[in-house]
Write a protein that holds these residues in place. Structure first.
Motif, short mmCIF file in Angstrom:
data_model
loop_
_atom_site.label_atom_id
_atom_site.label_comp_id
_atom_site.label_asym_id
_atom_site.label_seq_id
_atom_site.Cartn_x
_atom_site.Cartn_y
_atom_site.Cartn_z
N UNK A 1 67.71 -5.38 -10.77
CA UNK A 1 68.83 -6.54 -11.85
C UNK A 1 67.20 -7.33 -11.71
N UNK A 2 67.43 -7.62 -12.84
CA UNK A 2 66.31 -8.56 -13.17
C UNK A 2 66.57 -10.24 -13.66
N UNK A 3 66.09 -11.33 -13.36
CA UNK A 3 67.09 -12.67 -13.58
C UNK A 3 65.62 -13.56 -14.54
N UNK A 4 66.31 -13.91 -15.59
CA UNK A 4 65.18 -14.87 -16.40
C UNK A 4 65.70 -16.14 -15.85
N UNK A 5 65.20 -17.25 -15.83
CA UNK A 5 65.31 -18.72 -15.68
C UNK A 5 64.08 -18.87 -16.61
N UNK A 6 65.02 -19.97 -17.18
CA UNK A 6 64.30 -21.20 -18.40
C UNK A 6 64.90 -22.77 -18.08
N UNK A 7 64.10 -23.19 -18.90
CA UNK A 7 64.29 -24.85 -19.06
C UNK A 7 65.07 -25.61 -19.65
N UNK A 8 66.00 -25.79 -19.50
CA UNK A 8 66.99 -26.84 -20.66
C UNK A 8 66.35 -27.22 -21.27
N UNK A 9 65.44 -27.75 -20.72
CA UNK A 9 64.83 -29.00 -21.93
C UNK A 9 63.79 -27.75 -22.76
N UNK A 10 63.29 -26.88 -22.54
CA UNK A 10 62.30 -26.41 -22.70
C UNK A 10 60.72 -26.19 -22.45
N UNK A 11 59.76 -26.24 -21.19
CA UNK A 11 59.42 -27.21 -20.54
C UNK A 11 59.32 -25.79 -19.95
N UNK A 12 57.51 -26.17 -19.59
CA UNK A 12 57.93 -24.91 -18.65
C UNK A 12 58.24 -24.82 -17.13
N UNK A 13 57.94 -23.78 -16.68
CA UNK A 13 59.13 -22.84 -15.12
C UNK A 13 58.26 -22.17 -14.35
N UNK A 14 58.24 -22.91 -13.21
CA UNK A 14 57.50 -21.76 -11.99
C UNK A 14 57.90 -21.74 -11.01
N UNK A 15 57.95 -20.58 -10.53
CA UNK A 15 58.78 -20.55 -8.87
C UNK A 15 57.49 -20.52 -7.58
N UNK A 16 57.70 -20.82 -6.80
CA UNK A 16 57.07 -21.24 -5.60
C UNK A 16 57.40 -19.82 -5.14
N UNK A 17 58.83 -19.95 -4.58
CA UNK A 17 59.42 -19.17 -3.50
C UNK A 17 60.41 -18.39 -4.43
N UNK A 18 60.85 -17.29 -3.95
CA UNK A 18 62.07 -16.58 -3.25
C UNK A 18 62.47 -15.53 -2.53
N UNK A 19 64.22 -15.44 -1.68
CA UNK A 19 64.17 -14.54 -1.00
C UNK A 19 65.81 -15.25 -0.59
N UNK A 20 65.97 -13.83 0.25
CA UNK A 20 67.41 -13.43 -0.05
C UNK A 20 68.09 -14.03 1.50
N UNK A 21 69.20 -14.20 1.92
CA UNK A 21 69.46 -14.48 2.82
C UNK A 21 70.00 -12.95 3.52
N UNK A 22 70.07 -12.35 2.57
CA UNK A 22 70.15 -10.77 3.84
C UNK A 22 68.79 -9.88 4.02
N UNK A 23 68.66 -9.45 5.20
CA UNK A 23 67.16 -8.96 5.64
C UNK A 23 67.45 -7.64 4.68
N UNK A 24 65.80 -7.03 4.26
CA UNK A 24 65.60 -5.69 3.48
C UNK A 24 65.79 -5.97 1.45
N UNK A 25 66.79 -7.27 1.87
CA UNK A 25 66.46 -7.17 -0.34
C UNK A 25 65.22 -7.71 -0.43
N UNK A 26 65.08 -6.87 -1.21
CA UNK A 26 63.16 -7.30 -1.70
C UNK A 26 63.78 -7.96 -3.13
N UNK A 27 63.28 -9.34 -2.75
CA UNK A 27 62.88 -10.40 -3.97
C UNK A 27 61.63 -10.41 -3.99
#
Length: 79
Positions: free
Chosen positions: A2-28
Motif C-alpha cells: 500500500x502507498x500512503x501519501x502525507x501532506x501538511x494541512x497548511x501546504x508547507x513542505x513535508x519530509x520523512x525522517x524515519x518510518x518503521x513498523x511495530x511488527x517485524x517483517x513488515x517492510x516500510x
C-alpha cells in the motif's frame, strides 16, 4: 503493498525522517527529500499475509515535525 501519501494541512513542505513498523517483517520504505507530499510504501511479505494480522507504522517527520501513526490490517491471503 500500500502507498500512503502525507501532506501538511497548511501546504508547507513535508519530509520523512524515519518510518518503521511495530511488527517485524513488515517492510516500510519512504521518500527522501522534502516536497509538497511524502510517500510511504508498506509491504506485507507473503509469509505474514497468509494469516490475518495488524500492525502500526510510525512515521517521524523532520518537516513539519511530529509523528504519524498508520494502522495497518490485512485479512489473510485468498486461496
Amino acid at each position: 503493498s500500500a502507498l500512503v501519501q502525507l501532506r501538511s494541512p497548511d501546504g508547507k513542505a513535508v519530509s520523512v525522517a524515519s518510518a518503521d513498523s511495530d511488527l517485524p517483517g513488515v517492510v516500510v520504505k519512504h521518500s527522501t527529500g522534502s516536497g509538497a507530499l511524502a510517500t510511504v510504501r508498506i509491504t506485507i511479505p507473503e509469509a505474514l499475509a497468509a494469516q490475518p494480522g495488524r500492525c502500526t507504522v510510525r512515521v517521524r517527520l523532520s518537516e513539519p515535525g511530529g509523528e504519524v501513526a498508520i494502522p495497518v490490517s490485512w485479512s489473510g491471503a485468498k486461496k
